[in-house]
Design a protein around this motif. Sequence first.
Motif, PDB file in Angstrom:
ATOM      1  N   GLN A 173      32.976  24.590 -27.636  1.00  0.00           N
ATOM      2  CA  GLN A 173      33.808  24.408 -26.461  1.00  0.00           C
ATOM      3  C   GLN A 173      32.996  24.550 -25.166  1.00  0.00           C
ATOM      4  O   GLN A 173      33.248  23.864 -24.179  1.00  0.00           O
ATOM      5  CB  GLN A 173      34.956  25.430 -26.459  1.00  0.00           C
ATOM      6  CG  GLN A 173      36.086  25.107 -27.422  1.00  0.00           C
ATOM      7  CD  GLN A 173      37.205  26.107 -27.289  1.00  0.00           C
ATOM      8  OE1 GLN A 173      36.988  27.321 -27.337  1.00  0.00           O
ATOM      9  NE2 GLN A 173      38.426  25.604 -27.140  1.00  0.00           N
ATOM     10  N   LEU A 174      32.020  25.478 -25.196  1.00  0.00           N
ATOM     11  CA  LEU A 174      31.247  25.789 -23.983  1.00  0.00           C
ATOM     12  C   LEU A 174      30.330  24.642 -23.579  1.00  0.00           C
ATOM     13  O   LEU A 174      30.279  24.262 -22.398  1.00  0.00           O
ATOM     14  CB  LEU A 174      30.421  27.063 -24.197  1.00  0.00           C
ATOM     15  CG  LEU A 174      31.166  28.388 -24.161  1.00  0.00           C
ATOM     16  CD1 LEU A 174      30.225  29.522 -24.524  1.00  0.00           C
ATOM     17  CD2 LEU A 174      31.745  28.611 -22.770  1.00  0.00           C
ATOM     18  N   ILE A 175      29.569  24.112 -24.505  1.00  0.00           N
ATOM     19  CA  ILE A 175      28.522  23.153 -24.160  1.00  0.00           C
ATOM     20  C   ILE A 175      29.077  21.907 -23.464  1.00  0.00           C
ATOM     21  O   ILE A 175      28.529  21.492 -22.428  1.00  0.00           O
ATOM     22  CB  ILE A 175      27.695  22.804 -25.411  1.00  0.00           C
ATOM     23  CG1 ILE A 175      26.862  24.028 -25.817  1.00  0.00           C
ATOM     24  CG2 ILE A 175      26.795  21.608 -25.144  1.00  0.00           C
ATOM     25  CD1 ILE A 175      25.973  23.830 -27.009  1.00  0.00           C
ATOM     26  N   PRO A 176      30.143  21.265 -23.922  1.00  0.00           N
ATOM     27  CA  PRO A 176      30.658  20.121 -23.175  1.00  0.00           C
ATOM     28  C   PRO A 176      31.102  20.467 -21.755  1.00  0.00           C
ATOM     29  O   PRO A 176      31.046  19.621 -20.851  1.00  0.00           O
ATOM     30  CB  PRO A 176      31.851  19.657 -24.019  1.00  0.00           C
ATOM     31  CG  PRO A 176      31.552  20.129 -25.397  1.00  0.00           C
ATOM     32  CD  PRO A 176      30.860  21.441 -25.205  1.00  0.00           C
ATOM     33  N   MET A 177      31.513  21.731 -21.523  1.00  0.00           N
ATOM     34  CA  MET A 177      31.965  22.119 -20.194  1.00  0.00           C
ATOM     35  C   MET A 177      30.811  22.245 -19.199  1.00  0.00           C
ATOM     36  O   MET A 177      30.975  22.005 -18.009  1.00  0.00           O
ATOM     37  CB  MET A 177      32.725  23.456 -20.262  1.00  0.00           C
ATOM     38  CG  MET A 177      34.090  23.347 -20.912  1.00  0.00           C
ATOM     39  SD  MET A 177      35.066  24.862 -20.701  1.00  0.00           S
ATOM     40  CE  MET A 177      34.121  26.025 -21.660  1.00  0.00           C
ATOM     41  N   ILE A 178      29.636  22.622 -19.677  1.00  0.00           N
ATOM     42  CA  ILE A 178      28.539  22.890 -18.743  1.00  0.00           C
ATOM     43  C   ILE A 178      27.611  21.687 -18.553  1.00  0.00           C
ATOM     44  O   ILE A 178      26.833  21.655 -17.602  1.00  0.00           O
ATOM     45  CB  ILE A 178      27.706  24.109 -19.217  1.00  0.00           C
ATOM     46  CG1 ILE A 178      26.983  23.795 -20.534  1.00  0.00           C
ATOM     47  CG2 ILE A 178      28.590  25.340 -19.356  1.00  0.00           C
ATOM     48  CD1 ILE A 178      26.061  24.898 -20.979  1.00  0.00           C
ATOM     49  N   GLY A 236      37.520  32.406 -17.796  1.00  0.00           N
ATOM     50  CA  GLY A 236      37.321  33.752 -18.337  1.00  0.00           C
ATOM     51  C   GLY A 236      35.863  34.119 -18.485  1.00  0.00           C
ATOM     52  O   GLY A 236      35.476  35.280 -18.265  1.00  0.00           O
ATOM     53  N   LEU A 237      35.039  33.148 -18.852  1.00  0.00           N
ATOM     54  CA  LEU A 237      33.601  33.433 -19.002  1.00  0.00           C
ATOM     55  C   LEU A 237      32.831  33.318 -17.682  1.00  0.00           C
ATOM     56  O   LEU A 237      31.609  33.489 -17.668  1.00  0.00           O
ATOM     57  CB  LEU A 237      32.989  32.487 -20.036  1.00  0.00           C
ATOM     58  CG  LEU A 237      33.515  32.602 -21.463  1.00  0.00           C
ATOM     59  CD1 LEU A 237      32.776  31.656 -22.393  1.00  0.00           C
ATOM     60  CD2 LEU A 237      33.410  34.028 -21.962  1.00  0.00           C
ATOM     61  N   ASN A 238      33.578  32.978 -16.620  1.00  0.00           N
ATOM     62  CA  ASN A 238      32.948  32.885 -15.295  1.00  0.00           C
ATOM     63  C   ASN A 238      31.850  31.829 -15.292  1.00  0.00           C
ATOM     64  O   ASN A 238      30.776  32.017 -14.703  1.00  0.00           O
ATOM     65  CB  ASN A 238      32.380  34.249 -14.891  1.00  0.00           C
ATOM     66  CG  ASN A 238      32.310  34.430 -13.395  1.00  0.00           C
ATOM     67  OD1 ASN A 238      32.844  33.608 -12.637  1.00  0.00           O
ATOM     68  ND2 ASN A 238      31.642  35.483 -12.960  1.00  0.00           N
ATOM     69  N   ILE A 239      32.112  30.694 -15.961  1.00  0.00           N
ATOM     70  CA  ILE A 239      31.095  29.647 -16.116  1.00  0.00           C
ATOM     71  C   ILE A 239      30.688  29.070 -14.769  1.00  0.00           C
ATOM     72  O   ILE A 239      29.510  28.761 -14.538  1.00  0.00           O
ATOM     73  CB  ILE A 239      31.622  28.534 -17.055  1.00  0.00           C
ATOM     74  CG1 ILE A 239      31.927  29.110 -18.441  1.00  0.00           C
ATOM     75  CG2 ILE A 239      30.607  27.404 -17.162  1.00  0.00           C
ATOM     76  CD1 ILE A 239      30.736  29.674 -19.152  1.00  0.00           C
ATOM     77  N   GLY A 240      31.655  28.915 -13.847  1.00  0.00           N
ATOM     78  CA  GLY A 240      31.329  28.338 -12.551  1.00  0.00           C
ATOM     79  C   GLY A 240      30.266  29.111 -11.822  1.00  0.00           C
ATOM     80  O   GLY A 240      29.300  28.540 -11.270  1.00  0.00           O
ATOM     81  N   GLN A 241      30.384  30.445 -11.793  1.00  0.00           N
ATOM     82  CA  GLN A 241      29.377  31.274 -11.115  1.00  0.00           C
ATOM     83  C   GLN A 241      28.039  31.228 -11.851  1.00  0.00           C
ATOM     84  O   GLN A 241      26.976  31.216 -11.220  1.00  0.00           O
ATOM     85  CB  GLN A 241      29.884  32.712 -11.016  1.00  0.00           C
ATOM     86  CG  GLN A 241      28.948  33.634 -10.233  1.00  0.00           C
ATOM     87  CD  GLN A 241      29.517  35.024 -10.087  1.00  0.00           C
ATOM     88  OE1 GLN A 241      30.653  35.290 -10.484  1.00  0.00           O
ATOM     89  NE2 GLN A 241      28.725  35.911  -9.524  1.00  0.00           N
ATOM     90  N   LEU A 242      28.093  31.198 -13.173  1.00  0.00           N
ATOM     91  CA  LEU A 242      26.848  31.118 -13.946  1.00  0.00           C
ATOM     92  C   LEU A 242      26.081  29.838 -13.609  1.00  0.00           C
ATOM     93  O   LEU A 242      24.856  29.843 -13.435  1.00  0.00           O
ATOM     94  CB  LEU A 242      27.138  31.190 -15.438  1.00  0.00           C
ATOM     95  CG  LEU A 242      27.781  32.485 -15.966  1.00  0.00           C
ATOM     96  CD1 LEU A 242      27.997  32.380 -17.472  1.00  0.00           C
ATOM     97  CD2 LEU A 242      26.926  33.695 -15.630  1.00  0.00           C
ATOM     98  N   LEU A 243      26.801  28.708 -13.540  1.00  0.00           N
ATOM     99  CA  LEU A 243      26.143  27.433 -13.231  1.00  0.00           C
ATOM    100  C   LEU A 243      25.601  27.428 -11.807  1.00  0.00           C
ATOM    101  O   LEU A 243      24.528  26.870 -11.539  1.00  0.00           O
ATOM    102  CB  LEU A 243      27.132  26.283 -13.435  1.00  0.00           C
ATOM    103  CG  LEU A 243      27.509  25.988 -14.891  1.00  0.00           C
ATOM    104  CD1 LEU A 243      28.662  24.985 -14.956  1.00  0.00           C
ATOM    105  CD2 LEU A 243      26.304  25.449 -15.656  1.00  0.00           C
TER     106      LEU A 243
END
Length: 470
Positions: free
Chosen positions: A82-87, A48-55
């Motif tokens: 929740q966010l920090i462990p994912m990135i 939902g936060l589009n983390i993959g594209q951000l990284l």
Amino acid sequence: MKVFTVARLKPGETKITIDKNQLRILDKSYEFDVILDEQTQQDELYVGLNIGQLLEQFKNGISQVIFCYGQTGSGKTYTVNQLIPMILPQILESKFEISFSVLQIYNEKILDMLYKQQLKLRYKNNEFVPENLTKFICRSQEELVKLYNKANKNRIINSHQLNDFSSRSHCIYTFHGQTTDLQCEFNIVDLAGSERLNQTKVQQIQESVEINKSLFYLRQVIQNLADKVQQIPYRQSKLTSLLKKSLNGKSNVVMVICLNPSDDNLLQCQQSAQYGVKARQIILQPEQQQDDQQRQIRELKQQIINLEQQLKIAQNTIKSLKQNQQNQQVQQQQNNIQMEQINQINNLLGQNKKLRDQMQHINDQNFVLSQLNHQMQNENQDLRDKINIFEEIISEDLKKNKDPFKKDWVELFQGEGSNYLEIIINKLQYYKQWQAKYNNEKILLNPIHQTVKNGRNQRSFSIGKREFKF
């Protein structure tokens, strides 16, 4: 590109309804890019936060910012945790050297959460920079987790009626990426929650005042950026000053609006949603951020190249000016010579004109003299003819021993107002008359002198002061 906005609802009974990308709170609707309800899992949050594209963009040197905004107790810190462990894993896989820093803003003071020291804010290269902020270089996920946990232990929290572990400060987690050419940041901003004193009933009222004040200034900055106001009030608070680098339009921005949908909080949910909708209007132009030192080196090299080109142009210009100056001097000398020659020619022309005038005057005089000479020659010829006649007559008389000169001749010859020619003419006329009358009478000349010269006889006689020889 605009700010990517996400609405996330905290679990609980709610009157907020969701219709695709719209939230309806009381009588108003608010549109977001993504809406995550209370059943959202961690993997759904990642998508939902589009983390993959951000990284992926972070790996290409473009800075990323994720804001978590909402009232106190709405789940902001929970979302960050929740966010920090994912990135972490993918950040460490990038080509950058990764360093990690954490700071918090509490009562308008900037604190280093890894070393517990207060920092000063400096303005440098058109940005606000916390001076001496600790940045730990991390080469493993374990190191990052340890630093993250250490920072959270130093975060200032307090309990109140809505939250037993309420953050009393704004917290900024930053992953710094550095290469020889590029530098970029991945920022996760956990904002302190907006509060109403009648709901929280905190004892530290000053904390709530400073939190609400800084959030008010942040909303004002967001409002001006959305409205494209030329002057943005970043300097009004430490929070807005530090976020200037993230909000300047050169980074990707994700705004997560956390909502506590209980009936008592619907009005504040409306305010938070309105904040997200306004942020969604901000226009972004993400770009790679070059390393300051490398950028300065490249700029200096480019300046050197530009200066060398300017120096070369200046040298050519000086050479051209010198050549032009020499040409001008030569031209000036030639002009001076030409002027001198023109002056000399003018002088010669003036002299020539004078000589011509003099020559013309001489010619005129010569003409007059020629006319006079011709006239005198004619007169002389007439005189010679008359003298010859007179001498012939006298000669005849002398041969005949006649005296042609009487007293009346002498008187006539000496008369006033007479000239010699008139006298001679008159005398000749008179003598002819006299000769005709006295042809037979002998005249004796007195005196008559006779001499011998060069074996020839020569006689002379005088009339007054003139003497005639024959």
